[in-house]
Design a protein around this motif. Sequence first.
Motif, PDB file in Angstrom:
ATOM      1  N   PHE A  32     -22.427   1.565  -0.150  1.00 10.79           N
ATOM      2  CA  PHE A  32     -21.874   0.315  -0.676  1.00 10.79           C
ATOM      3  C   PHE A  32     -22.909  -0.803  -0.576  1.00 10.79           C
ATOM      4  O   PHE A  32     -23.071  -1.605  -1.490  1.00 10.79           O
ATOM      5  CB  PHE A  32     -20.621  -0.040   0.152  1.00 10.79           C
ATOM      6  CG  PHE A  32     -19.871  -1.268  -0.282  1.00 10.79           C
ATOM      7  CD1 PHE A  32     -18.770  -1.158  -1.120  1.00 10.79           C
ATOM      8  CD2 PHE A  32     -20.218  -2.527   0.185  1.00 10.79           C
ATOM      9  CE1 PHE A  32     -18.043  -2.277  -1.495  1.00 10.79           C
ATOM     10  CE2 PHE A  32     -19.497  -3.656  -0.180  1.00 10.79           C
ATOM     11  CZ  PHE A  32     -18.405  -3.529  -1.028  1.00 10.79           C
ATOM     12  N   MET A  33     -23.640  -0.821   0.532  1.00 13.05           N
ATOM     13  CA  MET A  33     -24.620  -1.876   0.793  1.00 13.05           C
ATOM     14  C   MET A  33     -25.793  -1.846  -0.188  1.00 13.05           C
ATOM     15  O   MET A  33     -26.447  -2.858  -0.402  1.00 13.05           O
ATOM     16  CB  MET A  33     -25.179  -1.742   2.215  1.00 13.05           C
ATOM     17  CG  MET A  33     -24.131  -1.644   3.312  1.00 13.05           C
ATOM     18  SD  MET A  33     -23.259  -3.170   3.590  1.00 13.05           S
ATOM     19  CE  MET A  33     -24.556  -4.156   4.276  1.00 13.05           C
ATOM     20  N   SER A  91     -23.852  -8.466  -2.884  1.00 13.08           N
ATOM     21  CA  SER A  91     -23.641  -9.871  -3.213  1.00 13.08           C
ATOM     22  C   SER A  91     -22.297 -10.355  -2.661  1.00 13.08           C
ATOM     23  O   SER A  91     -22.195 -11.472  -2.147  1.00 13.08           O
ATOM     24  CB  SER A  91     -23.700 -10.065  -4.726  1.00 13.08           C
ATOM     25  OG  SER A  91     -23.408 -11.385  -5.060  1.00 13.08           O
ATOM     26  N   LEU A  92     -21.270  -9.532  -2.774  1.00 12.57           N
ATOM     27  CA  LEU A  92     -19.965  -9.890  -2.208  1.00 12.57           C
ATOM     28  C   LEU A  92     -20.086 -10.137  -0.711  1.00 12.57           C
ATOM     29  O   LEU A  92     -19.577 -11.119  -0.184  1.00 12.57           O
ATOM     30  CB  LEU A  92     -18.943  -8.776  -2.463  1.00 12.57           C
ATOM     31  CG  LEU A  92     -18.480  -8.563  -3.893  1.00 12.57           C
ATOM     32  CD1 LEU A  92     -17.661  -7.284  -4.002  1.00 12.57           C
ATOM     33  CD2 LEU A  92     -17.679  -9.767  -4.378  1.00 12.57           C
ATOM     34  N   LEU A  93     -20.785  -9.239  -0.035  1.00  7.38           N
ATOM     35  CA  LEU A  93     -20.938  -9.359   1.415  1.00  7.38           C
ATOM     36  C   LEU A  93     -21.751 -10.592   1.794  1.00  7.38           C
ATOM     37  O   LEU A  93     -21.456 -11.252   2.794  1.00  7.38           O
ATOM     38  CB  LEU A  93     -21.585  -8.103   1.997  1.00  7.38           C
ATOM     39  CG  LEU A  93     -20.736  -6.833   1.920  1.00  7.38           C
ATOM     40  CD1 LEU A  93     -21.528  -5.631   2.406  1.00  7.38           C
ATOM     41  CD2 LEU A  93     -19.458  -6.990   2.717  1.00  7.38           C
ATOM     42  N   SER A  94     -22.747 -10.913   1.010  1.00 13.07           N
ATOM     43  CA  SER A  94     -23.584 -12.068   1.336  1.00 13.07           C
ATOM     44  C   SER A  94     -22.836 -13.392   1.196  1.00 13.07           C
ATOM     45  O   SER A  94     -23.260 -14.405   1.747  1.00 13.07           O
ATOM     46  CB  SER A  94     -24.849 -12.077   0.475  1.00 13.07           C
ATOM     47  OG  SER A  94     -24.536 -12.368  -0.865  1.00 13.07           O
ATOM     48  N   ASN A  95     -21.718 -13.385   0.486  1.00 16.31           N
ATOM     49  CA  ASN A  95     -20.920 -14.599   0.315  1.00 16.31           C
ATOM     50  C   ASN A  95     -19.797 -14.746   1.346  1.00 16.31           C
ATOM     51  O   ASN A  95     -19.010 -15.680   1.266  1.00 16.31           O
ATOM     52  CB  ASN A  95     -20.335 -14.651  -1.096  1.00 16.31           C
ATOM     53  CG  ASN A  95     -21.409 -14.926  -2.129  1.00 16.31           C
ATOM     54  OD1 ASN A  95     -22.276 -15.758  -1.913  1.00 16.31           O
ATOM     55  ND2 ASN A  95     -21.369 -14.198  -3.224  1.00 16.31           N
ATOM     56  N   SER A 124     -19.298 -16.037  10.138  1.00 13.21           N
ATOM     57  CA  SER A 124     -18.570 -15.462  11.279  1.00 13.21           C
ATOM     58  C   SER A 124     -18.250 -13.981  11.097  1.00 13.21           C
ATOM     59  O   SER A 124     -17.980 -13.276  12.070  1.00 13.21           O
ATOM     60  CB  SER A 124     -17.271 -16.234  11.516  1.00 13.21           C
ATOM     61  OG  SER A 124     -16.431 -16.128  10.373  1.00 13.21           O
ATOM     62  N   VAL A 125     -18.288 -13.492   9.865  1.00 14.57           N
ATOM     63  CA  VAL A 125     -17.969 -12.080   9.604  1.00 14.57           C
ATOM     64  C   VAL A 125     -19.214 -11.232   9.857  1.00 14.57           C
ATOM     65  O   VAL A 125     -20.198 -11.332   9.131  1.00 14.57           O
ATOM     66  CB  VAL A 125     -17.447 -11.867   8.165  1.00 14.57           C
ATOM     67  CG1 VAL A 125     -17.222 -10.386   7.888  1.00 14.57           C
ATOM     68  CG2 VAL A 125     -16.166 -12.654   7.935  1.00 14.57           C
TER      69      VAL A 125
END
Length: 131
Positions: free
Chosen positions: A87-88, A95-99, A103-104
């Motif tokens: 997924f990464m 891009s979803l994760l970078s937004n 704190s996550v």
Amino acid sequence: MSNRKIEFLAPERCCLIVVDPQERLMAAIHEVNRVVSNTVLMIHCAKAFNMPIFASTQYKKGLGPFVPEIAELLHDVPCPDKTEFNFMANTECSSLLSNLPASVDTLLLTGVETHICVYQTALGAFNAGLR
């Protein structure tokens, strides 16, 4: 020996990633009903705790849509289609994760297939400094 401290999960630090629970993949999964019900439970828990949720499909054109029980819960969730196992490694997914809020730092993974896409996503998350 690592000095890394093991910490309890905290909802504000977590994001649920639902990996590829597609009809054609699920047809070959051992105890498929259990996998589907556990995935449904994880989605409900993440929603109850207001955790971000992302999902993915693996080559949807060839492997089809999500199983219906899961699809109905993910209608409002970002769901990139990927050809990478990790997924990464997918540009849209990363891009979803970078937004996400800073704190996550913890990904909760559910889905299929454990020995390929879930495993490689876990390795990718670990290599990116996530838990």
